[in-house]
Write a protein that holds these residues in place. Structure first.
Motif, PDB file in Angstrom:
ATOM      1  N   ARG A 112      81.808 110.326   9.234  1.00  0.00           N
ATOM      2  CA  ARG A 112      81.087 109.929   8.026  1.00  0.00           C
ATOM      3  C   ARG A 112      81.632 108.650   7.407  1.00  0.00           C
ATOM      4  O   ARG A 112      80.882 107.748   7.026  1.00  0.00           O
ATOM      5  CB  ARG A 112      81.146 111.058   6.987  1.00  0.00           C
ATOM      6  N   VAL A 113      82.946 108.523   7.272  1.00  0.00           N
ATOM      7  CA  VAL A 113      83.551 107.443   6.497  1.00  0.00           C
ATOM      8  C   VAL A 113      83.614 106.105   7.222  1.00  0.00           C
ATOM      9  O   VAL A 113      83.302 105.073   6.633  1.00  0.00           O
ATOM     10  CB  VAL A 113      84.958 107.857   6.009  1.00  0.00           C
ATOM     11  N   PRO A 114      84.025 106.051   8.485  1.00  0.00           N
ATOM     12  CA  PRO A 114      84.226 104.749   9.132  1.00  0.00           C
ATOM     13  C   PRO A 114      82.958 103.904   9.197  1.00  0.00           C
ATOM     14  O   PRO A 114      81.854 104.423   9.373  1.00  0.00           O
ATOM     15  CB  PRO A 114      84.691 105.121  10.543  1.00  0.00           C
ATOM     16  N   ASN A 115      83.131 102.594   9.056  1.00  0.00           N
ATOM     17  CA  ASN A 115      82.020 101.669   9.266  1.00  0.00           C
ATOM     18  C   ASN A 115      81.655 101.562  10.737  1.00  0.00           C
ATOM     19  O   ASN A 115      80.500 101.306  11.086  1.00  0.00           O
ATOM     20  CB  ASN A 115      82.394 100.279   8.752  1.00  0.00           C
ATOM     21  N   LEU A 116      82.663 101.761  11.578  1.00  0.00           N
ATOM     22  CA  LEU A 116      82.507 101.574  13.016  1.00  0.00           C
ATOM     23  C   LEU A 116      83.272 102.674  13.744  1.00  0.00           C
ATOM     24  O   LEU A 116      84.417 102.967  13.395  1.00  0.00           O
ATOM     25  CB  LEU A 116      83.054 100.199  13.427  1.00  0.00           C
ATOM     26  N   VAL A 117      82.629 103.291  14.728  1.00  0.00           N
ATOM     27  CA  VAL A 117      83.296 104.277  15.577  1.00  0.00           C
ATOM     28  C   VAL A 117      83.035 103.918  17.029  1.00  0.00           C
ATOM     29  O   VAL A 117      81.883 103.774  17.450  1.00  0.00           O
ATOM     30  CB  VAL A 117      82.814 105.716  15.308  1.00  0.00           C
ATOM     31  N   LEU A 118      84.107 103.770  17.792  1.00  0.00           N
ATOM     32  CA  LEU A 118      84.022 103.509  19.226  1.00  0.00           C
ATOM     33  C   LEU A 118      84.643 104.675  19.975  1.00  0.00           C
ATOM     34  O   LEU A 118      85.670 105.210  19.561  1.00  0.00           O
ATOM     35  CB  LEU A 118      84.781 102.225  19.598  1.00  0.00           C
ATOM     36  N   THR A 119      84.031 105.067  21.072  1.00  0.00           N
ATOM     37  CA  THR A 119      84.651 106.054  21.953  1.00  0.00           C
ATOM     38  C   THR A 119      84.873 105.409  23.323  1.00  0.00           C
ATOM     39  O   THR A 119      84.145 104.495  23.716  1.00  0.00           O
ATOM     40  CB  THR A 119      83.785 107.317  22.111  1.00  0.00           C
ATOM     41  N   ILE A 120      85.885 105.881  24.022  1.00  0.00           N
ATOM     42  CA  ILE A 120      86.259 105.285  25.302  1.00  0.00           C
ATOM     43  C   ILE A 120      86.310 106.357  26.386  1.00  0.00           C
ATOM     44  O   ILE A 120      86.933 107.404  26.203  1.00  0.00           O
ATOM     45  CB  ILE A 120      87.631 104.594  25.227  1.00  0.00           C
ATOM     46  N   HIS A 121      85.639 106.098  27.491  1.00  0.00           N
ATOM     47  CA  HIS A 121      85.824 106.929  28.678  1.00  0.00           C
ATOM     48  C   HIS A 121      86.178 106.020  29.848  1.00  0.00           C
ATOM     49  O   HIS A 121      86.043 104.799  29.760  1.00  0.00           O
ATOM     50  CB  HIS A 121      84.582 107.782  28.981  1.00  0.00           C
ATOM     51  N   LYS A 122      86.668 106.597  30.922  1.00  0.00           N
ATOM     52  CA  LYS A 122      87.217 105.801  32.014  1.00  0.00           C
ATOM     53  C   LYS A 122      86.503 106.073  33.327  1.00  0.00           C
ATOM     54  O   LYS A 122      85.895 107.122  33.531  1.00  0.00           O
ATOM     55  CB  LYS A 122      88.715 106.105  32.177  1.00  0.00           C
ATOM     56  N   GLU A 123      86.607 105.101  34.198  1.00  0.00           N
ATOM     57  CA  GLU A 123      86.098 105.223  35.560  1.00  0.00           C
ATOM     58  C   GLU A 123      87.241 104.865  36.500  1.00  0.00           C
ATOM     59  O   GLU A 123      87.852 103.799  36.375  1.00  0.00           O
ATOM     60  CB  GLU A 123      84.917 104.266  35.756  1.00  0.00           C
ATOM     61  N   ILE A 124      87.560 105.762  37.428  1.00  0.00           N
ATOM     62  CA  ILE A 124      88.683 105.563  38.340  1.00  0.00           C
ATOM     63  C   ILE A 124      88.149 105.400  39.749  1.00  0.00           C
ATOM     64  O   ILE A 124      87.321 106.199  40.201  1.00  0.00           O
ATOM     65  CB  ILE A 124      89.665 106.745  38.260  1.00  0.00           C
ATOM     66  N   ASP A 125      88.640 104.376  40.467  1.00  0.00           N
ATOM     67  CA  ASP A 125      88.084 104.090  41.796  1.00  0.00           C
ATOM     68  C   ASP A 125      88.840 104.750  42.939  1.00  0.00           C
ATOM     69  O   ASP A 125      88.508 104.568  44.104  1.00  0.00           O
ATOM     70  CB  ASP A 125      88.014 102.580  42.033  1.00  0.00           C
ATOM     71  N   GLY A 126      89.887 105.534  42.630  1.00  0.00           N
ATOM     72  CA  GLY A 126      90.640 106.227  43.673  1.00  0.00           C
ATOM     73  C   GLY A 126      91.739 105.396  44.286  1.00  0.00           C
ATOM     74  O   GLY A 126      92.492 105.873  45.140  1.00  0.00           O
ATOM     75  N   MET A 127      91.876 104.141  43.853  1.00  0.00           N
ATOM     76  CA  MET A 127      92.919 103.254  44.395  1.00  0.00           C
ATOM     77  C   MET A 127      93.756 102.675  43.257  1.00  0.00           C
ATOM     78  O   MET A 127      94.151 101.521  43.267  1.00  0.00           O
ATOM     79  CB  MET A 127      92.285 102.127  45.213  1.00  0.00           C
ATOM     80  N   ASP A 128      93.997 103.494  42.237  1.00  0.00           N
ATOM     81  CA  ASP A 128      94.786 103.108  41.075  1.00  0.00           C
ATOM     82  C   ASP A 128      94.085 102.065  40.209  1.00  0.00           C
ATOM     83  O   ASP A 128      94.693 101.443  39.349  1.00  0.00           O
ATOM     84  CB  ASP A 128      96.172 102.600  41.476  1.00  0.00           C
ATOM     85  N   GLY A 129      92.798 101.823  40.470  1.00  0.00           N
ATOM     86  CA  GLY A 129      92.020 100.931  39.634  1.00  0.00           C
ATOM     87  C   GLY A 129      91.324 101.727  38.542  1.00  0.00           C
ATOM     88  O   GLY A 129      91.000 102.900  38.714  1.00  0.00           O
ATOM     89  N   ARG A 130      91.093 101.077  37.406  1.00  0.00           N
ATOM     90  CA  ARG A 130      90.459 101.781  36.302  1.00  0.00           C
ATOM     91  C   ARG A 130      89.590 100.823  35.517  1.00  0.00           C
ATOM     92  O   ARG A 130      89.942  99.658  35.313  1.00  0.00           O
ATOM     93  CB  ARG A 130      91.513 102.388  35.379  1.00  0.00           C
ATOM     94  N   ILE A 131      88.438 101.322  35.089  1.00  0.00           N
ATOM     95  CA  ILE A 131      87.562 100.599  34.182  1.00  0.00           C
ATOM     96  C   ILE A 131      87.423 101.436  32.914  1.00  0.00           C
ATOM     97  O   ILE A 131      87.208 102.650  32.981  1.00  0.00           O
ATOM     98  CB  ILE A 131      86.188 100.354  34.819  1.00  0.00           C
ATOM     99  N   LEU A 132      87.574 100.793  31.772  1.00  0.00           N
ATOM    100  CA  LEU A 132      87.368 101.463  30.495  1.00  0.00           C
ATOM    101  C   LEU A 132      85.990 101.097  29.961  1.00  0.00           C
ATOM    102  O   LEU A 132      85.628  99.918  29.892  1.00  0.00           O
ATOM    103  CB  LEU A 132      88.443 101.042  29.480  1.00  0.00           C
ATOM    104  N   HIS A 133      85.223 102.112  29.594  1.00  0.00           N
ATOM    105  CA  HIS A 133      83.900 101.931  29.023  1.00  0.00           C
ATOM    106  C   HIS A 133      83.969 102.255  27.527  1.00  0.00           C
ATOM    107  O   HIS A 133      84.348 103.373  27.155  1.00  0.00           O
ATOM    108  CB  HIS A 133      82.885 102.840  29.702  1.00  0.00           C
ATOM    109  N   VAL A 134      83.607 101.302  26.687  1.00  0.00           N
ATOM    110  CA  VAL A 134      83.737 101.432  25.233  1.00  0.00           C
ATOM    111  C   VAL A 134      82.346 101.530  24.619  1.00  0.00           C
ATOM    112  O   VAL A 134      81.534 100.600  24.728  1.00  0.00           O
ATOM    113  CB  VAL A 134      84.506 100.239  24.640  1.00  0.00           C
ATOM    114  N   SER A 135      82.077 102.662  23.964  1.00  0.00           N
ATOM    115  CA  SER A 135      80.738 102.952  23.424  1.00  0.00           C
ATOM    116  C   SER A 135      80.713 102.832  21.904  1.00  0.00           C
ATOM    117  O   SER A 135      81.506 103.484  21.217  1.00  0.00           O
ATOM    118  CB  SER A 135      80.322 104.381  23.803  1.00  0.00           C
ATOM    119  N   PRO A 136      79.804 102.024  21.332  1.00  0.00           N
ATOM    120  CA  PRO A 136      79.649 101.968  19.879  1.00  0.00           C
ATOM    121  C   PRO A 136      78.752 103.121  19.403  1.00  0.00           C
ATOM    122  O   PRO A 136      77.529 102.999  19.372  1.00  0.00           O
ATOM    123  CB  PRO A 136      78.982 100.605  19.655  1.00  0.00           C
ATOM    124  N   VAL A 137      79.384 104.242  19.044  1.00  0.00           N
ATOM    125  CA  VAL A 137      78.600 105.425  18.667  1.00  0.00           C
ATOM    126  C   VAL A 137      78.231 105.433  17.188  1.00  0.00           C
ATOM    127  O   VAL A 137      77.375 106.208  16.758  1.00  0.00           O
ATOM    128  CB  VAL A 137      79.356 106.716  19.041  1.00  0.00           C
TER     129      VAL A 137
END
Length: 248
Positions: free
Chosen positions: A190-215
């Motif tokens: 309710r209070v924040p002006n902005l809320v972001l959530t983060i989930h990850k994608e892992i490629d199986g070779m120690d690589g990672r992508i972070l996906h940032v969602s403006p909810v």
């Protein structure tokens, strides 16, 4: 996140939420170091050796493991020049700061630099004394709501952007799927002006992508489902995040 109209505006309060180990602290640290603004970072969730090693790796591009070895073996002098260039960034490592502690650190920052920081990071909100213990879901939410109100007021008084990190509910704790606004622990959107959530994608070779969602985003695009996100490649060697592409 310009394509999704996400801006960290001074005088406003935001939340960044993700499961443990997803990368929310790294997201905040990259923002603090590359934002090129005065920063006060309350690192209650990570100790000094961890954050100093990460920050140095981010700034220099060196392997974070090598940086930490030099830090622990007292061979860290070569990095002081890089860190001195970020003299306007200050970190506090109290694991359980009180609201009085937070205010004291901010007054000290003002005394030293003649201004309040432009960005204040609280990592994370549940580590600050004043949040009610988890006696019930209702008391926990009430305490978090009160803390959000306090941090929102802090943003207005100091003119800083106050960014706090937060946890998500159990079904989203693995961080592998988009997290909606309703996934915030305590349902405190309710209070924040902005809320972001983060989930990850892992490629199986120690690589990672972070996906940032403006909810939640009062000043721009939002998708409360979390299904719309901007993507960042995470380099596990130097802890840097690199913008990839925005996904609809």
């Amino acid at each position: 996140m310009a394509s999704h109209e996400v801006e960290f505006r001074r005088g406003e309060f935001s939340l960044v939420a993700a499961g443990p180990g997803t990368g929310k602290s790294l997201f905040a640290l990259n923002l603090a170091l590359f934002g090129n603004v005065p920063v006060m970072y309350f690192s209650a969730d990570s100790n000094a050796a961890t954050q100093l090693s990460r920050a140095t790796a981010i700034l220099t591009g060196d392997n974070v493991r090598d940086v930490k070895r030099k830090l622990l073996s007292e061979r860290f002098d070569e990095y002081m020049g890089y860190l001195n260039k970020r003299w306007w960034v200050r970190l506090d490592y109290d694991a359980r700061p009180s609201l009085d502690d937070v205010e004291l650190r901010l007054r000290a920052y003002f005394e030293v630099f003649g201004m309040f920081p432009h960005l204040i990071v609280v990592d994370n909100i549940t580590n600050v004394q004043g949040v009610a213990p988890v006696e019930s879901a209702e008391s926990f939410t009430f305490g978090l709501e009160a803390m959000c109100e306090y941090l929102s007021d802090m943003a207005r008084v100091t003119g800083a952007h106050v960014l706090s990190l937060h946890h998500v509910t159990g079904e989203h704790s693995d961080g592998l799927n988009p997290i909606p606004l309703s996934g915030l622990k305590g349902k405190i959107g309710r209070v924040p002006n902005l809320v972001l959530t983060i989930h990850k994608e892992i490629d199986g070779m120690d690589g990672r992508i972070l996906h940032v969602s403006p909810v939640k985003n009062r000043e721009g695009f939002e998708d409360s489902s979390g299904q719309t996100f901007s993507s960042y490649e995470f380099n596990s060697t130097n802890m840097r995040l690199t913008d990839i592409v925005s996904t609809l």
